[in-house]
Design an enzyme around this catalytic site. Structure first.
Site, mmCIF file in Angstrom:
data_model
loop_
_atom_site.group_PDB
_atom_site.id
_atom_site.type_symbol
_atom_site.label_atom_id
_atom_site.label_comp_id
_atom_site.label_asym_id
_atom_site.label_seq_id
_atom_site.Cartn_x
_atom_site.Cartn_y
_atom_site.Cartn_z
ATOM 1 N N LYS A 81 -1.798 11.607 5.893
ATOM 2 C CA LYS A 81 -1.527 10.549 6.878
ATOM 3 C C LYS A 81 -0.727 9.415 6.233
ATOM 4 O O LYS A 81 0.312 8.991 6.758
ATOM 5 C CB LYS A 81 -2.859 9.994 7.419
ATOM 6 N N LYS B 80 0.831 -1.213 0.000
ATOM 7 C CA LYS B 80 0.000 0.000 0.000
ATOM 8 C C LYS B 80 0.858 1.253 0.000
ATOM 9 O O LYS B 80 0.543 2.244 -0.664
ATOM 10 C CB LYS B 80 -0.942 -0.016 1.214
#
Lengths: 292, 292
Positions: free
Chosen positions: B244, B176
């Protein structure tokens, strides 16, 4: 209307790209006059019927359409603007088409200079590389008067598929710069992502399979990442040519007062890569910088 | 083998994504226990048959499979590691699946901690956003033991299409991160290219048509550029969430000793964008930074 009967085409710059492009025009039945810095590169085309010209001036005097596909903006400038160049020697009504990736502001200058002599100058850089040139599937982005574009379209269609008039003189070059800017930081992104995956011990093939169809997907990831995995750094598009193009884009962006931090970063990294001896490799060699 | 008869599934974190994902599991016929910080968000699911649990500990005690989909790595850490969390309360043989985008090293820690108690912890972050969650077409990238992956695959297939086991614990998160790194500088590239084209007075639609199929093409150019043209900065993917994720990627790259100048650049620009009030807009709002 331009036809093979009424139009002699001149082609200046028979390199890897130019060779393919000129051949399509010749094959379509046009009388084709050619000139190139290195005459030996034109032998094949001459054997197929192209007519060699000893100088640009001589070529310019005999052609109604003149296409140029050379190396650097300085070459373009001299080919067009010198006293023995195109604009001093071509007849009124001639259409010129510079397909070199070159400076947008130079394209505008050529247009204005040509206009005074009744010469219609168009800028028409391409994307698609030598394979696109060979298969006549280049994308062609054109700037200049729309009338000139419409007239010359039948010849453009011999070389490419995705052909658009983008606006006034220089707009073709500006579109090509937008293309190179999108590639520039995009290459950094792709090489960083692969390097991260490699460093994390993942299989790069599997990662690409998992992320390639989503928001991380790109032409580079699909076409260049597989070469990186095979350690194939041979040139589809040369590092040195990309550096040239990014230099033009940086100058042009600066002249417009636009900040381009991604382009700046990419240009700096590619300069570093070239300094390490990779200037004749393909742009995917950027990956190497992240392996140190 | 996991079946709807022998397996009670727990789902923690019923946000926009979690709501869709949990519903697919419920619709497949599993007994589904749910917990979320804000109980009101679970009303719909409970009306459809999901069982509300008052605490994570209570949920953990009753489920053979526990899925978490929350906000931040700190949330993940506390949900799993606190004394009233999953690992203290789930039974031996339980499989946990953290689908939050979180820290790879935390995923490895959860795995090791779980292993001591016979709990199989997998990390399985996703891409595809709320539309992918709704249509069960998420890409799912999984880290952890392959046996656990194989067992839980029937449940993953209820939520996604492109599902890969990437390696040991943390490998899903690493994949990811590679995804987010590829997007990061890629967004800079795309926004810069469009900004350049706009500044040069070109039609953005026409430019995209001319360059989109070649080496400049990307998911962002095809999917986000059209929104930019319409001045649509509404969130597909929130700026704040991307920030984030990039923070996790930066930390993780640094820990591995990898230079990521493109990611750093993007993270800096997005921080600037958020500071200007765009943190609840979509990532394509980055374009605004180049319009100043």
């Amino acid at each position: 209307m331009i036809t093979t009967k009424n139009t002699t085409v001149g082609f200046i710059g028979i390199g890897v790209m130019g060779n393919h492009m000129a051949r399509h025009i010749l094959n379509a039945g046009y009388v084709l006059h050619i000139y190139s810095r290195t005459r030996s590169k034109t032998q094949d085309l001459c054997q197929q019927g192209a007519v060699w010209q000893d100088s640009i001036a001589q070529l310019a005097k005999q052609c109604q359409v003149i296409i140029t596909m050379v190396g650097y903006p300085t070459d373009v400038e001299s080919i067009y603007m010198d006293s023995d160049g195109i604009l001093e020697n071509a007849g009124s009504g001639t259409i010129t088409l510079d397909m070199t990736t070159s400076r947008p502001d130079l394209a505008a200058t050529l247009y204005e200079t040509g206009q005074k002599k009744g010469i219609h100058c168009l800028d028409a850089p391409v994307t698609g590389g030598d394979i696109g040139a060979k298969n006549a599937t280049l994308s062609i982005m054109v700037g200049g008067e729309v009338e000139g574009f419409t007239r010359i379209l039948p010849i453009l269609e011999l070389m490419g598929k995705n052909i658009h008039h983008q606006g006034p003189a220089g707009s073709g070059q500006h579109t090509k710069m937008a293309n190179q800017i999108a590639i520039a930081a995009g290459m950094v992104a792709m090489c960083e992502a692969l390097s991260y995956a490699g460093k994390a011990g993942l299989s790069l093939e599997k990662v690409i399979e998992n992320i390639g169809q989503g928001a991380a997907g790109s032409w580079s990831l699909h076409n260049l990442a597989p070469r990186i995995i095979k350690q194939d750094f041979s040139p589809g598009f040369y590092v040195k040519h990309f550096i040239k193009d990014m230099g033009i884009a940086l100058e042009s962006a600066k002249a417009m007062g636009l900040k381009t931090p991604g382009l700046e970063l990419a240009a700096g990294l590619y300069a570093q890569l070239a300094a390490q001896g990779s200037e004749n490799e393909g742009t995917q060699a950027l990956y190497k910088l992240f392996q140190e």
